[in-house]
Design a protein around this motif. Structure first.
Motif, PDB file in Angstrom:
ATOM      1  N   SER A 166     -90.438 -16.530   4.356  1.00  6.57           N
ATOM      2  CA  SER A 166     -90.289 -17.987   4.283  1.00  6.57           C
ATOM      3  C   SER A 166     -88.931 -18.432   3.766  1.00  6.57           C
ATOM      4  O   SER A 166     -88.611 -19.630   3.789  1.00  6.57           O
ATOM      5  CB  SER A 166     -91.380 -18.582   3.380  1.00  6.57           C
ATOM      6  OG  SER A 166     -91.366 -17.961   2.095  1.00  6.57           O
ATOM      7  N   VAL A 167     -88.093 -17.505   3.290  1.00 13.52           N
ATOM      8  CA  VAL A 167     -86.774 -17.881   2.761  1.00 13.52           C
ATOM      9  C   VAL A 167     -85.895 -18.389   3.901  1.00 13.52           C
ATOM     10  O   VAL A 167     -85.691 -17.705   4.898  1.00 13.52           O
ATOM     11  CB  VAL A 167     -86.100 -16.690   2.048  1.00 13.52           C
ATOM     12  CG1 VAL A 167     -84.661 -17.028   1.676  1.00 13.52           C
ATOM     13  CG2 VAL A 167     -86.884 -16.310   0.806  1.00 13.52           C
ATOM     14  N   GLU A 168     -85.379 -19.608   3.735  1.00 19.02           N
ATOM     15  CA  GLU A 168     -84.563 -20.219   4.787  1.00 19.02           C
ATOM     16  C   GLU A 168     -83.243 -20.780   4.280  1.00 19.02           C
ATOM     17  O   GLU A 168     -82.480 -21.347   5.061  1.00 19.02           O
ATOM     18  CB  GLU A 168     -85.354 -21.318   5.498  1.00 19.02           C
ATOM     19  CG  GLU A 168     -85.840 -22.443   4.590  1.00 19.02           C
ATOM     20  CD  GLU A 168     -86.659 -23.478   5.322  1.00 19.02           C
ATOM     21  OE1 GLU A 168     -86.918 -23.286   6.526  1.00 19.02           O
ATOM     22  OE2 GLU A 168     -87.043 -24.480   4.688  1.00 19.02           O
ATOM     23  N   HIS A 169     -82.951 -20.614   2.991  1.00 21.21           N
ATOM     24  CA  HIS A 169     -81.688 -21.085   2.427  1.00 21.21           C
ATOM     25  C   HIS A 169     -81.020 -19.936   1.683  1.00 21.21           C
ATOM     26  O   HIS A 169     -81.657 -19.282   0.851  1.00 21.21           O
ATOM     27  CB  HIS A 169     -81.900 -22.264   1.474  1.00 21.21           C
ATOM     28  CG  HIS A 169     -82.618 -23.413   2.089  1.00 21.21           C
ATOM     29  ND1 HIS A 169     -82.080 -24.179   3.105  1.00 21.21           N
ATOM     30  CD2 HIS A 169     -83.857 -23.910   1.835  1.00 21.21           C
ATOM     31  CE1 HIS A 169     -82.942 -25.112   3.448  1.00 21.21           C
ATOM     32  NE2 HIS A 169     -84.025 -24.964   2.712  1.00 21.21           N
ATOM     33  N   MET A 170     -79.751 -19.701   1.970  1.00 23.42           N
ATOM     34  CA  MET A 170     -79.000 -18.617   1.336  1.00 23.42           C
ATOM     35  C   MET A 170     -77.721 -19.170   0.728  1.00 23.42           C
ATOM     36  O   MET A 170     -76.910 -19.798   1.409  1.00 23.42           O
ATOM     37  CB  MET A 170     -78.664 -17.552   2.381  1.00 23.42           C
ATOM     38  CG  MET A 170     -77.833 -16.391   1.856  1.00 23.42           C
ATOM     39  SD  MET A 170     -77.604 -15.155   3.166  1.00 23.42           S
ATOM     40  CE  MET A 170     -76.382 -14.097   2.405  1.00 23.42           C
ATOM     41  N   TYR A 171     -77.570 -18.937  -0.567  1.00 22.21           N
ATOM     42  CA  TYR A 171     -76.392 -19.358  -1.307  1.00 22.21           C
ATOM     43  C   TYR A 171     -75.737 -18.097  -1.872  1.00 22.21           C
ATOM     44  O   TYR A 171     -76.259 -17.485  -2.799  1.00 22.21           O
ATOM     45  CB  TYR A 171     -76.772 -20.319  -2.430  1.00 22.21           C
ATOM     46  CG  TYR A 171     -77.442 -21.578  -1.947  1.00 22.21           C
ATOM     47  CD1 TYR A 171     -76.687 -22.659  -1.491  1.00 22.21           C
ATOM     48  CD2 TYR A 171     -78.835 -21.690  -1.933  1.00 22.21           C
ATOM     49  CE1 TYR A 171     -77.300 -23.815  -1.035  1.00 22.21           C
ATOM     50  CE2 TYR A 171     -79.452 -22.845  -1.482  1.00 22.21           C
ATOM     51  CZ  TYR A 171     -78.674 -23.898  -1.027  1.00 22.21           C
ATOM     52  OH  TYR A 171     -79.282 -25.050  -0.570  1.00 22.21           O
ATOM     53  N   SER A 172     -74.611 -17.715  -1.301  1.00 23.75           N
ATOM     54  CA  SER A 172     -73.957 -16.470  -1.709  1.00 23.75           C
ATOM     55  C   SER A 172     -72.700 -16.743  -2.515  1.00 23.75           C
ATOM     56  O   SER A 172     -72.183 -17.862  -2.551  1.00 23.75           O
ATOM     57  CB  SER A 172     -73.642 -15.616  -0.476  1.00 23.75           C
ATOM     58  OG  SER A 172     -72.898 -16.338   0.466  1.00 23.75           O
ATOM     59  N   GLY A 173     -72.197 -15.681  -3.136  1.00 24.72           N
ATOM     60  CA  GLY A 173     -71.066 -15.824  -4.038  1.00 24.72           C
ATOM     61  C   GLY A 173     -69.769 -16.200  -3.361  1.00 24.72           C
ATOM     62  O   GLY A 173     -68.858 -16.722  -4.007  1.00 24.72           O
ATOM     63  N   HIS A 174     -69.667 -15.938  -2.059  1.00 24.35           N
ATOM     64  CA  HIS A 174     -68.470 -16.273  -1.301  1.00 24.35           C
ATOM     65  C   HIS A 174     -68.889 -16.672   0.101  1.00 24.35           C
ATOM     66  O   HIS A 174     -69.992 -16.366   0.553  1.00 24.35           O
ATOM     67  CB  HIS A 174     -67.500 -15.083  -1.265  1.00 24.35           C
ATOM     68  CG  HIS A 174     -67.056 -14.648  -2.625  1.00 24.35           C
ATOM     69  ND1 HIS A 174     -66.035 -15.273  -3.304  1.00 24.35           N
ATOM     70  CD2 HIS A 174     -67.529 -13.681  -3.444  1.00 24.35           C
ATOM     71  CE1 HIS A 174     -65.884 -14.691  -4.482  1.00 24.35           C
ATOM     72  NE2 HIS A 174     -66.781 -13.715  -4.590  1.00 24.35           N
ATOM     73  N   GLY A 175     -67.998 -17.360   0.804  1.00 23.05           N
ATOM     74  CA  GLY A 175     -68.308 -17.796   2.155  1.00 23.05           C
ATOM     75  C   GLY A 175     -69.168 -19.049   2.175  1.00 23.05           C
ATOM     76  O   GLY A 175     -69.323 -19.741   1.166  1.00 23.05           O
ATOM     77  N   ASP A 176     -69.740 -19.318   3.336  1.00 24.66           N
ATOM     78  CA  ASP A 176     -70.513 -20.541   3.536  1.00 24.66           C
ATOM     79  C   ASP A 176     -71.964 -20.364   3.139  1.00 24.66           C
ATOM     80  O   ASP A 176     -72.499 -19.251   3.155  1.00 24.66           O
ATOM     81  CB  ASP A 176     -70.457 -20.961   5.014  1.00 24.66           C
ATOM     82  CG  ASP A 176     -69.064 -21.346   5.461  1.00 24.66           C
ATOM     83  OD1 ASP A 176     -68.295 -21.854   4.617  1.00 24.66           O
ATOM     84  OD2 ASP A 176     -68.745 -21.132   6.649  1.00 24.66           O
TER      85      ASP A 176
END
Length: 203
Positions: A166-176
Motif C-alpha cells: 500500500s506504500v505510494e509515497h517515497m521521500y528519499s534523502g536525495h533526488g525527487d
C-alpha cells in the motif's frame, strides 16, 4: 499527511529534509541548509521531534540550529550529543499523522535506518528515486570508507520484505519525491545494486 521539503531552496549541497505536519510535527533529517529553521517556521512554530535516517554531515549539519530553535525530541540509531531517544530495528515512531516502523538499513552508513508506514517511505539514502547515476530506482553510494555494497543489497532486500504493498509515497534523502508504485522503484534499485557494478565511474 502533509509533507514539505524544507531544503528545497538550498543552493549548496544538502540532503532533502522533510517536514511532516499533523498530530506529531516531525522533521525527517535536519539537512545542511542554513535556512532550514526559517523554512520550517514558514509552516509551523511547533516542531515536536526530529528523526534521523543517519548521521552523515549533509543530514545533520543543521541539527544544532533546529534543536536550539524548536527544542524537539531527537531520535537516532547511533549515539549523538543531541539524541534524546534511540531507535532500533523494529521500533515504532509517530511521524506526522502516521505510525512508522524503523527498518535498519546499513551499507551506505552503519547507522542507517528507513521509516515505513502503510502509505509512506522515508528512505534516506538506502534507496532514492533518481540521482546523477540513475533515474527511477537508485541506491546509496558504497565506494567510501566504511561502506559496503553487499550490506546495502541486503538492506534493500530487508526493506522490501517490510514494505507494505500500500506504500505510494517515497521521500528519499536525495533526488525527487515520488508517488506511485514505490515497491517497483525499490525493486529496480535492488536489481541495479545486485549487479555490483560501480555506481560512479571512479567508484
Amino acid at each position: 499527511m502533509e509533507v514539505h521539503t524544507v531544503t528545497a531552496e538550498a543552493e549548496s549541497f544538502t540532503c532533502n529534509a522533510y517536514l511532516a505536519l499533523g498530530e506529531t510535527p516531525t522533521l525527517v533529517d535536519a539537512g545542511a541548509y542554513d535556512g532550514v529553521v526559517d523554512a520550517v517556521r514558514e509552516h509551523t512554530d511547533d516542531l515536536d521531534q526530529v528523526v534521523l535516517t543517519h548521521q552523515h554531515g549533509d543530514h545533520v549539519e543543521q541539527l544544532d540550529a533546529v534543536v536550539d530553535a524548536f527544542d524537539p525530541t531527537v531520535y537516532a540509531y547511533d549515539d549523538h550529543p543531541l539524541r534524546d531517544e534511540p531507535v532500533t530495528d523494529g521500533s515504532e515512531v509517530a511521524i506526522g499523522d502516521e505510525a512508522f516502523d524503523v527498518v535498519y538499513t546499513p551499507g551506505h552508513a552503519d547507522d542507517h535506518v528507513a521509516y515505513v508506514s502503510e502509505s509512506t517511505l522515508f528512505s534516506g539514502d538506502v534507496v532514492v528515486h533518481d540521482d546523477g547515476a540513475f533515474d527511477y530506482g537508485s541506491f546509496g553510494r558504497t565506494d567510501m570508507a566504511g561502506q559496503s555494497r553487499e550490506r546495502l543489497v541486503q538492506s534493500i532486500r530487508d526493506l522490501l520484505d517490510r514494505l507494505p504493498d500500500s506504500v505510494e509515497h517515497m521521500y528519499s534523502g536525495h533526488g525527487d519525491t515520488f508517488s506511485g508504485d514505490v515497491r517497483d522503484v525499490v525493486e529496480t534499485a535492488l536489481e541495479r545494486a545486485e549487479q555490483r557494478e560501480p555506481k560512479y565511474p571512479d567508484e
